[in-house]
Write an enzyme that holds these catalytic residues in place. Structure first.
Site, mmCIF file in Angstrom:
data_model
loop_
_atom_site.group_PDB
_atom_site.id
_atom_site.type_symbol
_atom_site.label_atom_id
_atom_site.label_comp_id
_atom_site.label_asym_id
_atom_site.label_seq_id
_atom_site.Cartn_x
_atom_site.Cartn_y
_atom_site.Cartn_z
ATOM 1 N N ASP A 144 -2.864 0.723 6.827
ATOM 2 C CA ASP A 144 -1.932 0.440 5.658
ATOM 3 C C ASP A 144 -1.312 -0.848 5.483
ATOM 4 O O ASP A 144 -1.210 -1.442 4.417
ATOM 5 C CB ASP A 144 -0.853 1.387 5.947
ATOM 6 C CG ASP A 144 -1.049 3.028 6.443
ATOM 7 O OD1 ASP A 144 -1.501 3.776 5.246
ATOM 8 O OD2 ASP A 144 -1.430 3.269 7.469
ATOM 9 N N ASP A 196 0.983 -1.136 -0.025
ATOM 10 C CA ASP A 196 0.174 -0.148 0.147
ATOM 11 C C ASP A 196 0.942 1.271 -0.062
ATOM 12 O O ASP A 196 1.476 1.481 1.027
ATOM 13 C CB ASP A 196 -0.904 -0.171 1.226
ATOM 14 C CG ASP A 196 -1.922 1.286 1.263
ATOM 15 O OD1 ASP A 196 -2.284 1.425 0.269
ATOM 16 O OD2 ASP A 196 -1.942 1.725 2.299
ATOM 17 N N GLU A 210 -0.783 -1.540 -5.041
ATOM 18 C CA GLU A 210 -1.900 -0.804 -5.474
ATOM 19 C C GLU A 210 -1.545 0.317 -6.230
ATOM 20 O O GLU A 210 -0.869 1.153 -6.178
ATOM 21 C CB GLU A 210 -2.273 -0.198 -4.192
ATOM 22 C CG GLU A 210 -4.049 0.453 -4.402
ATOM 23 C CD GLU A 210 -4.543 1.071 -2.712
ATOM 24 O OE1 GLU A 210 -5.350 1.955 -2.820
ATOM 25 O OE2 GLU A 210 -4.768 -0.085 -1.953
#
Length: 159
Positions: A141, A7, A68
């Site tokens: 996260d 992330d 991501e």
């Protein structure tokens, strides 16, 4: 197969490593966050991120990185610094011989919950259930990074 999920972020970057077993179940190998001080120059933050990610890759030995994709509509400055962080993370992965897979937040949510507009709590609970954990991974996260790794494992099982 081992998958590291990322992330991306410059202040806080989440990472999560899962092992996909032959029976299709996923287990947690490692997870956490890399924090860099806001007052630190961006170039120094990027070096720190690169070194930490390279270290996690070296220790956990994944074969794939699921990261991501960025989706920012408002703050261009934040988008740029996060893009830099994404770049150094992808470089760390490629230099370690990893395959890189990119997923949008929508794709990750759909893979884990079947619903592209799932909220953060729903996503965190699915990460907990899929990895058979007692508690939701903290901070957010880390859970988001694990969700990216799980998304990749589910994408593989569909092919």
């Amino acid at each position: 197969m081992r998958i590291i999920g990322i992330d991306p972020g410059t202040g806080i970057l989440g990472f999560g490593v899962i092992e996909v077993q032959k029976n299709g179940k996923s287990i947690l190998v490692d997870g956490g966050v890399i924090r860099t001080p806001a007052h630190q120059p961006l170039d120094e933050r990027l070096i720190e991120i690169y070194r930490h990610v390279a270290s996690v890759i070296s220790k956990t030995k994944p074969s794939v990185m699921a990261i991501e994709k960025l989706f920012f509509a408002q703050n261009v400055t934040t988008a740029m610094s996060v893009s830099h962080a994404r770049g150094v993370v992808m470089l760390a992965g490629k230099l370690s011989g990893l395959e890189i897979a990119e997923y949008t937040p929508l794709q990750i949510k759909q893979a884990l919950t079947g619903y592209g507009r799932a909220d953060k709590r729903q996503m965190q609970e699915m990460v907990r259930v899929i990895l058979n954990l007692k508690e939701v991974p903290k901070p957010d996260d880390c859970a988001d990074a694990l969700a990216a790794a799980i998304c990749h494992s589910m994408t593989l099982s569909l092919s």
